[in-house]
Design a protein around this motif. Structure first.
Motif, PDB file in Angstrom:
ATOM      1  N   LEU A  61     -27.630 -21.602  -9.408  1.00 35.08           N
ATOM      2  CA  LEU A  61     -26.311 -22.143  -9.065  1.00 35.08           C
ATOM      3  C   LEU A  61     -25.881 -23.297  -9.965  1.00 35.08           C
ATOM      4  CD1 LEU A  61     -26.672 -22.106  -5.184  1.00 35.08           C
ATOM      5  CD2 LEU A  61     -25.479 -20.456  -6.623  1.00 35.08           C
ATOM      6  N   LYS A  62     -26.864 -23.940 -10.624  1.00 37.81           N
ATOM      7  CA  LYS A  62     -26.598 -25.063 -11.525  1.00 37.81           C
ATOM      8  C   LYS A  62     -25.729 -26.163 -10.871  1.00 37.81           C
ATOM      9  CE  LYS A  62     -27.232 -22.472 -15.801  1.00 37.81           C
ATOM     10  NZ  LYS A  62     -28.042 -21.454 -15.121  1.00 37.81           N
ATOM     11  N   PRO A  63     -26.174 -26.690  -9.724  1.00 39.94           N
ATOM     12  CA  PRO A  63     -25.440 -27.793  -9.097  1.00 39.94           C
ATOM     13  C   PRO A  63     -25.521 -29.055  -9.949  1.00 39.94           C
ATOM     14  CG  PRO A  63     -27.563 -27.519  -8.043  1.00 39.94           C
ATOM     15  CD  PRO A  63     -27.419 -26.363  -8.998  1.00 39.94           C
ATOM     16  N   GLU A  64     -24.497 -29.887  -9.856  1.00 37.17           N
ATOM     17  CA  GLU A  64     -24.530 -31.162 -10.581  1.00 37.17           C
ATOM     18  C   GLU A  64     -25.367 -32.200  -9.864  1.00 37.17           C
ATOM     19  OE1 GLU A  64     -20.797 -32.572 -12.584  1.00 37.17           O
ATOM     20  OE2 GLU A  64     -19.928 -31.073 -11.248  1.00 37.17           O
ATOM     21  N   LEU A  65     -25.492 -32.066  -8.556  1.00 34.20           N
ATOM     22  CA  LEU A  65     -26.182 -33.061  -7.735  1.00 34.20           C
ATOM     23  C   LEU A  65     -27.144 -32.361  -6.789  1.00 34.20           C
ATOM     24  CD1 LEU A  65     -26.474 -36.011  -6.713  1.00 34.20           C
ATOM     25  CD2 LEU A  65     -24.495 -35.591  -5.241  1.00 34.20           C
ATOM     26  N   VAL A  66     -28.396 -32.868  -6.725  1.00 34.18           N
ATOM     27  CA  VAL A  66     -29.407 -32.285  -5.846  1.00 34.18           C
ATOM     28  C   VAL A  66     -30.054 -33.393  -5.027  1.00 34.18           C
ATOM     29  CG1 VAL A  66     -31.641 -31.106  -5.733  1.00 34.18           C
ATOM     30  CG2 VAL A  66     -29.901 -30.334  -7.357  1.00 34.18           C
TER      31      VAL A  66
END
Length: 281
Positions: free
Chosen positions: A83-88
């Motif tokens: 998904l390549k989220p910017e924030l985890v």
């Protein structure tokens, strides 16, 4: 709906948020840089209640877009790369893969906020790397502070990614090579070998290099255990880099003065003077 606590380890349940949510409880600092887009965010935690609580808090933030939840480390690693989220938001201890192992397994490099039960030395390592973290249990105020910093720092350059800094923080067997100091929305890297001395005061440490002084939120005792062997504590308020020492000068009452190459002269306390003598200076 966002994935609940009933997911199996081999499944990923995703959520797309379509409604524009009003910010009712988590506030953003007035001087934070506005975001014109929403930030794709993933939660990774093996505790269903912890995931549910964090989800509820994040749903109150207009610029956060929750895209997925993961209940173990293996699931988290797959979701981050897919998904390549910017924030985890990443739990440090999870089944399958630990937080550190998740970082080693992924190719995508998001901004990471660690969630962890209180561990004094883990917290010190996070501070030394200028990493964002949340101590469980946390509430709106602590989350708001972390989100304010993250929101303001998006787009700010940093020579080292948060993922690389997290690996350094969680690999406790390796002495510090770099310190990362938070200055408002900027993160300043400091090569430990360039430091002349550290000066402690309460829960803060002033880092002295040839060019500047920086203030870090660290305790001297915690910092001391992370430093390479070339750093020596000479007083409860001072740690010096032996590579930057010009000379040791004997003083009355079996004490020593430490003269650094920048001209600084510091007196070693009686206890630490004895330790210096044992190192055969």
């Amino acid at each position: 709906m966002v994935a609940s606590g009933t997911e199996t380890p081999d499944s990923l349940q995703f959520m797309q948020a379509f409604a524009i949510m009003e910010m009712t409880a988590v506030t953003v600092a007035p001087d934070a840089a506005p975001l014109e887009r929403r930030v794709a965010t993933l939660i990774a935690d093996d505790e269903p209640l912890a995931r549910s609580r964090l989800r509820q808090l994040l749903e109150e933030v207009p610029w956060i877009s929750l895209v997925a939840e993961a209940s173990d480390g293996s699931e988290a690693a797959r979701a981050i790369d897919a998904l390549k989220p910017e924030l985890v938001f990443l739990d440090v201890v999870m089944p399958g893969l630990t937080g550190l192992e998740v970082l080693g397994a992924i190719t995508h490099q998001p901004t990471v906020v660690f969630t962890t039960a209180y561990d004094r030395f883990a917290v010190a390592a996070f501070e030394a790397q200028a990493l964002d973290y949340l101590l469980k249990p946390f509430g709106r105020r602590r989350l708001s502070g972390a989100l304010d910093r993250i929101r303001a720092s998006f787009g700010e350059p940093c020579e080292t990614s948060s993922v690389d800094r997290a690996r350094a923080a969680l690999t406790t067997s390796t002495p510090l090579e770099w310190l990362f100091v938070r200055e408002r929305v900027r993160i300043t890297p400091v090569n430990v070998s360039d430091v002349f001395r550290f000066e402690g005061s309460d829960d803060y440490v002033t880092i002295h290099t040839a060019e500047r002084r920086l203030l870090a939120n660290l305790r001297m005792t915690d910092l001391e255990r992370m430093l390479p062997s070339g750093f020596v504590r000479i007083h409860r308020s001072h740690i010096v880099n032996l590579a930057k020492v010009e000379s040791f000068v004997a003083e009355p009452r079996a004490r020593y003065a430490v003269v650094l190459r920048d001209g600084t002269r510091l007196s070693a306390s009686r206890e630490y003077a004895r330790l210096l003598r044992e190192r055969a200076i």
